[in-house]
Structure formats: structure tokens, C-alpha cells
Design a protein around this motif. Structure first.
Motif, mmCIF file in Angstrom:
data_model
loop_
_atom_site.group_PDB
_atom_site.id
_atom_site.type_symbol
_atom_site.label_atom_id
_atom_site.label_comp_id
_atom_site.label_asym_id
_atom_site.label_seq_id
_atom_site.Cartn_x
_atom_site.Cartn_y
_atom_site.Cartn_z
ATOM 1 N N PRO A 104 -1.903 11.049 5.165
ATOM 2 C CA PRO A 104 -2.999 10.488 4.350
ATOM 3 C C PRO A 104 -4.334 10.608 5.054
ATOM 4 C CG PRO A 104 -1.642 8.745 5.317
ATOM 5 C CD PRO A 104 -0.926 10.019 5.567
ATOM 6 N N SER A 105 -5.353 10.926 4.283
ATOM 7 C CA SER A 105 -6.689 11.086 4.867
ATOM 8 C C SER A 105 -7.313 9.736 5.194
ATOM 9 C CB SER A 105 -7.594 11.867 3.912
ATOM 10 O OG SER A 105 -7.672 11.218 2.650
ATOM 11 N N THR A 106 -6.895 8.691 4.494
ATOM 12 C CA THR A 106 -7.397 7.340 4.765
ATOM 13 C C THR A 106 -6.236 6.351 4.688
ATOM 14 O OG1 THR A 106 -7.853 6.813 2.441
ATOM 15 C CG2 THR A 106 -9.628 7.883 3.701
ATOM 16 N N GLY A 154 9.578 -1.579 -5.347
ATOM 17 C CA GLY A 154 9.888 -2.918 -4.870
ATOM 18 C C GLY A 154 8.646 -3.728 -4.568
ATOM 19 N N PRO A 155 8.819 -4.928 -3.976
ATOM 20 C CA PRO A 155 7.670 -5.785 -3.643
ATOM 21 C C PRO A 155 6.747 -5.132 -2.624
ATOM 22 C CG PRO A 155 9.749 -7.009 -3.527
ATOM 23 C CD PRO A 155 10.109 -5.567 -3.655
ATOM 24 N N SER A 156 5.457 -5.376 -2.768
ATOM 25 C CA SER A 156 4.484 -4.877 -1.799
ATOM 26 C C SER A 156 4.564 -5.723 -0.526
ATOM 27 C CB SER A 156 3.068 -4.943 -2.370
ATOM 28 O OG SER A 156 2.959 -4.149 -3.533
ATOM 29 N N SER A 157 4.317 -5.093 0.619
ATOM 30 C CA SER A 157 4.387 -5.829 1.878
ATOM 31 C C SER A 157 3.340 -5.331 2.853
ATOM 32 C CB SER A 157 5.769 -5.671 2.515
ATOM 33 O OG SER A 157 5.796 -6.256 3.806
ATOM 34 N N MET A 158 2.710 -6.285 3.548
ATOM 35 C CA MET A 158 1.752 -5.921 4.587
ATOM 36 C C MET A 158 2.416 -5.110 5.695
ATOM 37 S SD MET A 158 1.278 -9.351 6.959
ATOM 38 C CE MET A 158 0.740 -8.368 8.361
ATOM 39 N N PHE A 159 3.732 -5.272 5.877
ATOM 40 C CA PHE A 159 4.438 -4.611 6.972
ATOM 41 C C PHE A 159 4.695 -3.131 6.693
ATOM 42 C CE2 PHE A 159 5.609 -9.122 7.137
ATOM 43 C CZ PHE A 159 5.163 -9.433 8.407
ATOM 44 N N GLN A 160 4.469 -2.689 5.455
ATOM 45 C CA GLN A 160 4.613 -1.279 5.125
ATOM 46 C C GLN A 160 3.270 -0.548 5.102
ATOM 47 O OE1 GLN A 160 7.247 1.239 3.856
ATOM 48 N NE2 GLN A 160 7.953 0.090 5.629
ATOM 49 N N THR A 161 2.188 -1.254 5.392
ATOM 50 C CA THR A 161 0.865 -0.650 5.282
ATOM 51 C C THR A 161 0.528 0.261 6.455
ATOM 52 O OG1 THR A 161 -0.207 -2.496 6.424
ATOM 53 C CG2 THR A 161 -0.030 -2.642 4.005
ATOM 54 N N HIS A 162 -0.483 1.075 6.236
ATOM 55 C CA HIS A 162 -1.033 1.930 7.284
ATOM 56 C C HIS A 162 -1.594 1.064 8.412
ATOM 57 C CE1 HIS A 162 -3.475 5.060 9.188
ATOM 58 N NE2 HIS A 162 -2.882 5.961 8.422
ATOM 59 N N GLU A 163 -2.167 -0.089 8.054
ATOM 60 C CA GLU A 163 -2.771 -0.970 9.056
ATOM 61 C C GLU A 163 -1.722 -1.531 10.015
ATOM 62 O OE1 GLU A 163 -5.636 -0.250 6.005
ATOM 63 O OE2 GLU A 163 -3.550 -0.918 5.855
ATOM 64 N N PHE A 164 -0.571 -1.935 9.485
ATOM 65 C CA PHE A 164 0.467 -2.456 10.375
ATOM 66 C C PHE A 164 0.988 -1.346 11.286
ATOM 67 C CE2 PHE A 164 4.823 -4.152 11.301
ATOM 68 C CZ PHE A 164 4.405 -5.270 12.008
#
Length: 348
Positions: free
Chosen positions: A8-10, A23-33
Motif C-alpha cells: 500500500p502506498s499509504t 469480519g469485525p474491524s480491529s485496530m490490531f489489523q491496521t497498518h499503524e499497529f
């Protein structure tokens, strides 16, 4: 469709794919984590498996091979969806030299689901993320609907705290405010004897999510003094009360309840409909005072008595002998080495 390695470019581009997963969204699957974990030795892989975005963290366990870990992922809505993409994910992990693939899908725990997961060769592992069992609060609607939906005792505590002069601030993401929250956080950790990350990791996590616009710091003040604080994220329609703390001697009651209410209001404004209080004892252990989550469980269940049990972390052994060595001593030895001997630490 198979597996595609995404570049991903961003971060926002990848996060949008994570939110679009079934499924449910999670902060633990983000690029930031993934950025946070990369700073402590994990290598992120951004994969699209059968159309589902999966963030995988990889790391070498010396003498054994690589570990692949999908925190709170893959984000699937059913065991069938997991079964469909698991072989492709496992094949990629083996090709990378992994002996273990650890997944953590947010699937509700029940006998049928556990039996189906067992048939896939998955082995239940210990808790990694704190919200393997948790309390979820419905924050849909507006502020008035939210306050009326809260249990009467919590609603009264919120209103009393407001009358007594407690104020909750949505503070800007500055080094000063990170330090204010950290001081309370460190005090709570010390009091409870909890093994946790150091300041660099913890504040780094807060900073990364706040700077990405995915999180907010909250501080509750009374007569000019900080008495409670929280760090809350919103990814998709799911808010997560990731971290929080309060001072030992609370001058008035209701500070933490008011803090949560104001954080829920903010989450509503960001489009969240679910607020994850992020960690309680398992539903079968809520009355067990020896459970390390007992105290915070009592507080969080004040907002909703029902505990949601996810299936938690699951291991797929890819090289059985190496996995056996890992479970017998490898994980423990490496965790201790990586944490410089601190007890209760984890490789993850």
C-alpha cells in the motif's frame, strides 16, 4: 483468487481494505499497529488472501524458524471463511520458513465453533491480545440514546461526577499529554503487578494512532488535577478502549464512568457503533477473584453484564517437531530474553 502481497502506498489505503473485510474491524489489523510492532522486531506483511486483507507480523525464533502471527485476524465472519483462506495463508507461511502460523479471528466461542476449528488442525493457545474476552457496548445513535442505554447505576455515577465538578478533556496529542497519561498508566501497572511494555513502546503506540487520526487521548480532571485517563481508537465502526488508568486516591466517585461515557460520545462522532472495553475475565470466571482481569472486569461489566468470548489465539503448527519444542520451552526462553528477564512477558 489466491494470495496477493500488497504494498500500500499509504497506511490509510491499507486500513480501508482492513475495514472492508467481512469480519469485525480491529485496530490490531491496521497498518499503524504493524508500524508499532515493526519497531520491536516484527516484520509486517500486508496480504490479500481470497479477497480478504490480512495483516501478518513475522519474526524469527532462533533455532526454530519463523513465526507468522495475524493479530485479531483474519477478519472473517465465519469458520467457513477462515477454512477457505487458511490453506493459502499456511502455504505462504511455510514458504517463508515458518514453523507456526498463529491466527486470532474474532469468532464467537461456542462448542460448535471450537469443534470446527479443531477439525482445521488449529490448537487453542494462550491469550495474546487482552480482549479475547471482553465487554462490548452499543454506542449507536446519539448522545441521549447512549446515556439512556447505560445501566441505571452507571448513568447515576456519570451524572453525579458531572455535578461534583469532574471534567473530561479531549486533549491534543502532545508529548506533555502522553506523559500525563503515562504517569497514571505506570502507577496502575505497578500496583497491579502487570507485566507490560516499556514507556517507549506504549507511548509510541499512542503517538502512532493519534497522529494517524485513529485515536484520541482523554484526561479527567478534578480541581486542576488529573484523576483518570484513556486512549481510545476507532477503526471502521469499532471503537477500542485500548489503555486507561486512574490515580490511587480518587477524590470523588464516578471519574472513570464519566470518562468512559465521554469517550463513547467521541466514538459515536467518529462513526463507531460498537465500543470494545478491551479485556475481562472469561465469562466462566467473572466471579474468580484470582483471575488477573477480575478487578477491571467488575468495572467494565458495570456497562454491560454480558461478556463476549472470542475463540482467542489459535496455533496452526506447520512443522510439528519445531512447534513441540516451541511450546515446551522455546516461547518461554525467547520471551524472557527479549524482555531482558522481566517475568510474565511474551514473545508477541
Amino acid at each position: 483468487m489466491g494470495l496477493i502481497e500488497s504494498r500500500p502506498s499509504t497506511a490509510a489505503e491499507w486500513d480501508a481494505q482492513v475495514v472492508a473485510a467481512p469480519g469485525p474491524s480491529s485496530m490490531f489489523q491496521t497498518h499503524e499497529f504493524a508500524q508499532v510492532k515493526e519497531r520491536v522486531g516484527w516484520r509486517p506483511r500486508f496480504l490479500v488472501v481470497d479477497g480478504v486483507a490480512v495483516t501478518v507480523h513475522t519474526r524469527t525464533a532462533p533455532g526454530l524458524g519463523r513465526v507468522w502471527y495475524a493479530p485479531k485476524g483474519p477478519s472473517v465472519a465465519s469458520v467457513d471463511q477462515l477454512a477457505s483462506l487458511l490453506p493459502t495463508l499456511a502455504e505462504a507461511a511455510r514458504a517463508d520458513g515458518a514453523f507456526l502460523l498463529k491466527v486470532e479471528p474474532e469468532l464467537l466461542e461456542n462448542p460448535e465453533t471450537l469443534a470446527a476449528l479443531d477439525s482445521l488442525g488449529l490448537v487453542r493457545a494462550g491469550r495474546v491480545q487482552t480482549n479475547a474476552s471482553t465487554v462490548l457496548v452499543d454506542v449507536s445513535g446519539d448522545a441521549e440514546e447512549l446515556i439512556m442505554r447505560l445501566p441505571g447505576k452507571v448513568r447515576n455515577q456519570v451524572r453525579r461526577a458531572q455535578r461534583d465538578g469532574l471534567e473530561v478533556e479531549r486533549v491534543p496529542a502532545t508529548e506533555e499529554n502522553y506523559e500525563r497519561l503515562w504517569r497514571m498508566w505506570a502507577e496502575v501497572v505497578e500496583d497491579q503487578g502487570i507485566a507490560t511494555r516499556d514507556r517507549e513502546y506504549q507511548v509510541g503506540l499512542w503517538r502512532t494512532f493519534c497522529e494517524a487520526g485513529l485515536a484520541q487521548l482523554f484526561l479527567t480532571r478534578f480541581q486542576g488535577q488529573d484523576v483518570a485517563g484513556a486512549f481510545v481508537t476507532v477503526v471502521g465502526d469499532v471503537a477500542c478502549y485500548k489503555d486507561g488508568a486512574s490515580v490511587r486516591d480518587r477524590p470523588v466517585r464516578g471519574a472513570s464512568q464519566l470518562l468512559q461515557y465521554e469517550a463513547m460520545r467521541w466514538a459515536q462522532e467518529q462513526g463507531a457503533t460498537v465500543y470494545d472495553l478491551c479485556g475481562t475475565p472469561h465469562s466462566t470466571r467473572v466471579a474468580d477473584e484470582d483471575d488477573p482481569f477480575f478487578g477491571i472486569g467488575v468495572f467494565k461489566r458495570g456497562f454491560n453484564k454480558q461478556v463476549t468470548d472470542w475463540v482467542g489465539a489459535l496455533d496452526l503448527p506447520l512443522r510439528p517437531r519445531r512447534y513441540q519444542a516451541w511450546t515446551r520451552f522455546g516461547h518461554r526462553v525467547l520471551a524472557k530474553a527479549l524482555s531482558r528477564g522481566r517475568s510474565g512477558s511474551s514473545f508477541f
